[in-house]
Design a protein around this motif. Structure first.
Motif, PDB file in Angstrom:
ATOM      1  N   SER A  18      11.531   5.411  -6.762  1.00 29.35           N
ATOM      2  CA  SER A  18      10.290   5.254  -7.249  1.00 29.35           C
ATOM      3  C   SER A  18       9.187   5.779  -6.473  1.00 29.35           C
ATOM      4  O   SER A  18       8.282   6.419  -6.754  1.00 29.35           O
ATOM      5  N   ARG A  19       9.367   5.647  -5.040  1.00 26.58           N
ATOM      6  CA  ARG A  19       8.589   6.172  -3.956  1.00 26.58           C
ATOM      7  C   ARG A  19       8.384   7.567  -4.281  1.00 26.58           C
ATOM      8  O   ARG A  19       7.534   8.236  -4.193  1.00 26.58           O
ATOM      9  N   THR A  20       9.703   8.293  -4.285  1.00 29.55           N
ATOM     10  CA  THR A  20       9.798   9.888  -4.355  1.00 29.55           C
ATOM     11  C   THR A  20       9.061  10.146  -5.652  1.00 29.55           C
ATOM     12  O   THR A  20       8.460  11.229  -5.716  1.00 29.55           O
ATOM     13  N   PHE A  21       9.317   9.510  -6.831  1.00 30.01           N
ATOM     14  CA  PHE A  21       8.895   9.981  -7.991  1.00 30.01           C
ATOM     15  C   PHE A  21       7.238   9.951  -7.831  1.00 30.01           C
ATOM     16  O   PHE A  21       6.674  10.978  -8.262  1.00 30.01           O
ATOM     17  N   TYR A  22       6.607   8.906  -7.455  1.00 29.96           N
ATOM     18  CA  TYR A  22       5.075   8.933  -6.996  1.00 29.96           C
ATOM     19  C   TYR A  22       4.715   9.807  -6.306  1.00 29.96           C
ATOM     20  O   TYR A  22       3.660  10.591  -6.420  1.00 29.96           O
ATOM     21  N   ARG A  23       5.399  10.122  -5.063  1.00 21.37           N
ATOM     22  CA  ARG A  23       4.858  11.325  -4.229  1.00 21.37           C
ATOM     23  C   ARG A  23       5.080  12.426  -5.072  1.00 21.37           C
ATOM     24  O   ARG A  23       4.132  13.465  -4.939  1.00 21.37           O
ATOM     25  N   GLY A  26       2.247  13.706  -6.689  1.00 23.95           N
ATOM     26  CA  GLY A  26       1.041  14.193  -6.188  1.00 23.95           C
ATOM     27  C   GLY A  26       0.168  13.032  -5.512  1.00 23.95           C
ATOM     28  O   GLY A  26      -0.944  13.234  -4.935  1.00 23.95           O
ATOM     29  N   TRP A  27       0.650  11.661  -5.568  1.00 16.23           N
ATOM     30  CA  TRP A  27       0.021  10.532  -5.127  1.00 16.23           C
ATOM     31  C   TRP A  27       0.192  10.398  -3.579  1.00 16.23           C
ATOM     32  O   TRP A  27       1.272  10.673  -3.225  1.00 16.23           O
ATOM     33  N   ASN A  28      -0.828   9.948  -2.936  1.00 12.82           N
ATOM     34  CA  ASN A  28      -0.685   9.651  -1.604  1.00 12.82           C
ATOM     35  C   ASN A  28      -0.588   8.440  -1.204  1.00 12.82           C
ATOM     36  O   ASN A  28      -1.157   7.379  -1.734  1.00 12.82           O
ATOM     37  N   GLU A  29       0.762   8.251  -0.488  1.00 13.13           N
ATOM     38  CA  GLU A  29       1.078   7.030   0.011  1.00 13.13           C
ATOM     39  C   GLU A  29       0.321   6.125   1.263  1.00 13.13           C
ATOM     40  O   GLU A  29      -0.022   7.238   2.067  1.00 13.13           O
ATOM     41  N   ASN A  30      -0.197   5.249   1.192  1.00 14.98           N
ATOM     42  CA  ASN A  30      -0.932   4.513   2.074  1.00 14.98           C
ATOM     43  C   ASN A  30      -0.091   4.160   3.419  1.00 14.98           C
ATOM     44  O   ASN A  30       1.032   3.859   3.252  1.00 14.98           O
ATOM     45  N   SER A  31      -0.516   4.459   4.662  1.00 16.38           N
ATOM     46  CA  SER A  31      -0.055   4.113   5.975  1.00 16.38           C
ATOM     47  C   SER A  31       0.395   2.821   5.873  1.00 16.38           C
ATOM     48  O   SER A  31       1.200   2.663   6.974  1.00 16.38           O
ATOM     49  N   ARG A  32      -0.151   1.846   5.343  1.00 18.61           N
ATOM     50  CA  ARG A  32       0.375   0.617   5.303  1.00 18.61           C
ATOM     51  C   ARG A  32       1.759   0.203   4.531  1.00 18.61           C
ATOM     52  O   ARG A  32       2.208  -0.974   4.499  1.00 18.61           O
ATOM     53  N   SER A  33       2.316   1.218   3.852  1.00 14.16           N
ATOM     54  CA  SER A  33       3.762   0.898   3.227  1.00 14.16           C
ATOM     55  C   SER A  33       4.453   0.938   4.126  1.00 14.16           C
ATOM     56  O   SER A  33       4.435   1.127   5.472  1.00 14.16           O
ATOM     57  N   ASN A  34       5.539   0.039   3.783  1.00 12.90           N
ATOM     58  CA  ASN A  34       7.007  -0.192   4.699  1.00 12.90           C
ATOM     59  C   ASN A  34       8.120  -0.172   3.888  1.00 12.90           C
ATOM     60  O   ASN A  34       8.154   0.526   2.947  1.00 12.90           O
ATOM     61  N   ASP A  35       9.076  -0.704   4.842  1.00 14.02           N
ATOM     62  CA  ASP A  35      10.463  -0.486   4.031  1.00 14.02           C
ATOM     63  C   ASP A  35      10.535  -1.499   2.629  1.00 14.02           C
ATOM     64  O   ASP A  35      11.212  -1.354   2.077  1.00 14.02           O
ATOM     65  N   ASP A  36       9.748  -2.502   2.624  1.00 20.00           N
ATOM     66  CA  ASP A  36       9.762  -3.528   1.509  1.00 20.00           C
ATOM     67  C   ASP A  36       8.611  -3.147   0.555  1.00 20.00           C
ATOM     68  O   ASP A  36       9.049  -3.472  -0.880  1.00 20.00           O
ATOM     69  N   VAL A  37       7.588  -2.551   0.805  1.00 17.69           N
ATOM     70  CA  VAL A  37       6.669  -1.980  -0.488  1.00 17.69           C
ATOM     71  C   VAL A  37       6.099  -0.689   0.078  1.00 17.69           C
ATOM     72  O   VAL A  37       5.579  -0.193   1.020  1.00 17.69           O
ATOM     73  N   ALA A  38       5.603   0.045  -1.253  1.00 15.54           N
ATOM     74  CA  ALA A  38       4.880   1.176  -0.952  1.00 15.54           C
ATOM     75  C   ALA A  38       3.537   1.186  -1.638  1.00 15.54           C
ATOM     76  O   ALA A  38       3.579   0.765  -2.839  1.00 15.54           O
ATOM     77  N   ALA A  42      -4.757   4.998  -6.112  1.00 13.06           N
ATOM     78  CA  ALA A  42      -5.040   5.617  -7.469  1.00 13.06           C
ATOM     79  C   ALA A  42      -6.311   5.565  -7.935  1.00 13.06           C
ATOM     80  O   ALA A  42      -6.726   4.355  -8.557  1.00 13.06           O
ATOM     81  N   GLY A  43      -7.252   6.372  -7.729  1.00 13.93           N
ATOM     82  CA  GLY A  43      -8.653   6.327  -7.868  1.00 13.93           C
ATOM     83  C   GLY A  43      -9.103   5.067  -7.057  1.00 13.93           C
ATOM     84  O   GLY A  43      -8.910   4.998  -5.908  1.00 13.93           O
ATOM     85  N   GLY A  44      -9.734   4.318  -7.807  1.00 16.17           N
ATOM     86  CA  GLY A  44     -10.376   3.024  -6.958  1.00 16.17           C
ATOM     87  C   GLY A  44      -9.437   1.691  -7.064  1.00 16.17           C
ATOM     88  O   GLY A  44      -9.869   0.593  -6.896  1.00 16.17           O
ATOM     89  N   MET A  45      -8.322   2.268  -7.257  1.00 16.92           N
ATOM     90  CA  MET A  45      -7.140   0.833  -7.106  1.00 16.92           C
ATOM     91  C   MET A  45      -5.948   1.355  -6.615  1.00 16.92           C
ATOM     92  O   MET A  45      -5.769   2.641  -6.096  1.00 16.92           O
ATOM     93  N   VAL A  46      -5.069   0.602  -6.223  1.00 19.43           N
ATOM     94  CA  VAL A  46      -3.968   0.584  -5.363  1.00 19.43           C
ATOM     95  C   VAL A  46      -2.885   0.166  -6.306  1.00 19.43           C
ATOM     96  O   VAL A  46      -2.978  -0.788  -7.091  1.00 19.43           O
ATOM     97  N   VAL A  47      -1.783   0.963  -6.257  1.00 21.24           N
ATOM     98  CA  VAL A  47      -0.401   0.657  -6.949  1.00 21.24           C
ATOM     99  C   VAL A  47       0.522   0.520  -6.000  1.00 21.24           C
ATOM    100  O   VAL A  47       0.657   1.287  -5.006  1.00 21.24           O
ATOM    101  N   ALA A  48       1.042  -0.684  -6.095  1.00 26.05           N
ATOM    102  CA  ALA A  48       2.206  -1.281  -4.958  1.00 26.05           C
ATOM    103  C   ALA A  48       3.527  -1.272  -5.784  1.00 26.05           C
ATOM    104  O   ALA A  48       3.824  -1.995  -6.830  1.00 26.05           O
ATOM    105  N   LEU A  49       4.415  -0.667  -5.047  1.00 19.00           N
ATOM    106  CA  LEU A  49       5.764  -0.642  -5.494  1.00 19.00           C
ATOM    107  C   LEU A  49       6.604  -1.584  -4.605  1.00 19.00           C
ATOM    108  O   LEU A  49       6.467  -1.479  -3.618  1.00 19.00           O
TER     109      LEU A  49
END
Length: 69
Positions: A18-23, A26-38, A42-49
């Motif tokens: 899923s992380r690869t799909f969103y990358r 062209g979506w930018n992954e936040n640096s606060r992502s870790n092994d448990d959550v990405a 997305a504009g003015g909101m955050v999508v967490a996986l």
């Protein structure tokens, strides 16, 4: 009161896929992502996986393959 959505959390079966799909979208992954959550901005909101199992544990519910949050 202005209504707005700032965070959407999705439970996924395969976090790495899923992380690869969103990358690849062209979506930018936040640096606060870790092994448990990405986190993706997305504009003015955050999508967490999160992996479905871990999201269910965190939400104190049982994931019976039909749990939708």
């Amino acid at each position: 009161m202005e209504q707005r959505l700032s965070l959407v959390t999705l439970g996924v079966n395969d976090l790495d896929l899923s992380r690869t799909f969103y990358r690849n979208l062209g979506w930018n992954e936040n640096s606060r992502s870790n092994d448990d959550v990405a986190f993706f901005q997305a504009g003015g909101m955050v999508v967490a996986l999160w992996h479905r199992r871990k999201l269910a544990e965190d939400s104190a519910v049982t994931d019976g393959n039909g749990w939708g949050g």
